[in-house]
Design an enzyme around this catalytic site. Structure first.
Site, PDB file in Angstrom:
ATOM      1  N   GLY A  46      71.080  82.563   7.748  1.00  7.90           N
ATOM      2  CA  GLY A  46      71.484  81.418   8.552  1.00  7.90           C
ATOM      3  C   GLY A  46      71.494  81.791  10.020  1.00  7.90           C
ATOM      4  O   GLY A  46      71.698  82.964  10.364  1.00  7.90           O
ATOM      5  N   GLN A  51      73.449  81.217  18.739  1.00 10.65           N
ATOM      6  CA  GLN A  51      73.126  82.647  18.555  1.00 10.65           C
ATOM      7  C   GLN A  51      71.845  83.055  19.273  1.00 10.65           C
ATOM      8  O   GLN A  51      71.569  84.241  19.443  1.00 10.65           O
ATOM      9  CB  GLN A  51      73.025  82.987  17.060  1.00 10.65           C
ATOM     10  N   CYS A  94      77.020  88.772   9.964  1.00  7.73           N
ATOM     11  CA  CYS A  94      76.541  87.834  10.975  1.00  7.73           C
ATOM     12  C   CYS A  94      75.552  88.551  11.881  1.00  7.73           C
ATOM     13  O   CYS A  94      75.807  89.687  12.285  1.00  7.73           O
ATOM     14  CB  CYS A  94      77.724  87.322  11.799  1.00  7.73           C
ATOM     15  N   LEU A  95      74.444  87.897  12.199  1.00 11.20           N
ATOM     16  CA  LEU A  95      73.435  88.530  13.059  1.00 11.20           C
ATOM     17  C   LEU A  95      73.992  88.811  14.459  1.00 11.20           C
ATOM     18  O   LEU A  95      73.454  89.643  15.175  1.00 11.20           O
ATOM     19  CB  LEU A  95      72.183  87.642  13.156  1.00 11.20           C
ATOM     20  N   HIS A 136      79.879  78.977   7.600  1.00 10.26           N
ATOM     21  CA  HIS A 136      79.776  80.059   8.589  1.00 10.26           C
ATOM     22  C   HIS A 136      78.975  79.569   9.805  1.00 10.26           C
ATOM     23  O   HIS A 136      79.400  79.758  10.950  1.00 10.26           O
ATOM     24  CB  HIS A 136      79.106  81.266   7.917  1.00 10.26           C
ATOM     25  N   GLU A 137      77.833  78.932   9.554  1.00 12.62           N
ATOM     26  CA  GLU A 137      76.984  78.468  10.667  1.00 12.62           C
ATOM     27  C   GLU A 137      77.641  77.328  11.431  1.00 12.62           C
ATOM     28  O   GLU A 137      77.547  77.249  12.655  1.00 12.62           O
ATOM     29  CB  GLU A 137      75.604  78.038  10.163  1.00 12.62           C
ATOM     30  N   HIS A 140      79.989  78.511  14.002  1.00 13.69           N
ATOM     31  CA  HIS A 140      79.348  78.941  15.248  1.00 13.69           C
ATOM     32  C   HIS A 140      79.259  77.783  16.255  1.00 13.69           C
ATOM     33  O   HIS A 140      79.344  77.997  17.462  1.00 13.69           O
ATOM     34  CB  HIS A 140      77.927  79.450  14.984  1.00 13.69           C
TER      35      HIS A 140
HETATM   36 NI    NI Z   1      76.883  84.200  12.073  1.00 18.11          NI
END
Ligand code: NI
Length: 173
Positions: A46, A51, A94-95, A136-137, A140
């Site tokens: 995701g 991000q 998470c990236l 989660h996304e 963000h």
């Molecule tokens: Ni994330």
């Protein structure tokens, strides 16, 4: 298509709330396609627009397992319309917080309404990993990171390590 640079903690943009998408046009679709390519290359399941430094309420995801056919989802201006009473726990990463993981408890199922890549209104009832990833996304989009759902002790430990790693990395270049 192009790969976009992914921003990481402690970049302050990750703590800001994104604004709604006003028009779903070709330029926006291009950005979404670039986000998807960036997510696959990372690799991740995701990616929210913030991000890659774009403060718009949109995200891409694909929770298909390795060996399964790709199943990309483009989600614009998502809004929660229902969450289940029961929870599930999952070790999230998470990236934007590379190499750190923690167990997070979230509602097991969620229903949202959103706009598709074509700008059409749609609804999605997500369960399992898809429900976790989606929440989660969506976090963000409001400047919330998965570490905000765990104990302060564990969160501070992860954040300090990330800041230290970034400083070392910057000192080496
Ligand atoms: Ni994330």
């Amino acid at each position: 298509m192009a790969l976009l640079p992914i921003i990481t903690v402690p970049d302050p943009r990750l703590l800001t709330a994104s604004t709604p998408v006003e028009a779903v046009d070709d330029a926006l679709r291009q950005t979404l396609d670039d986000m998807l390519e960036t997510m696959y290359a990372a690799p991740g399941i995701g990616l929210a627009a913030i991000q890659v430094g774009i403060a718009k309420r949109m995200l891409v995801m694909d929770v298909a397992r390795e060996g399964e056919e790709r199943d990309p989802l483009f989600i614009i201006n998502p809004e929660v319309i229902w969450v289940s009473d029961d929870d599930q726990s999952y070790e999230e990463g998470c990236l934007s917080l590379p190499e750190h993981y923690a167990e997070v408890v979230r509602p097991a199922e969620i229903k949202i309404k959103y706009l598709t890549r074509d700008g059409a209104p749609a609804e999605l009832h997500a369960t399992g990993l898809k429900a976790i990833c989606l929440q989660h996304e969506m976090d963000h989009l409001d400047g919330i990171l998965f570490v905000d759902h765990i104990s302060a002790l564990k969160r501070n430990m992860i954040l300090r390590k990330l800041v230290k790693a970034k400083r070392l990395q910057e000192a080496n270049v």
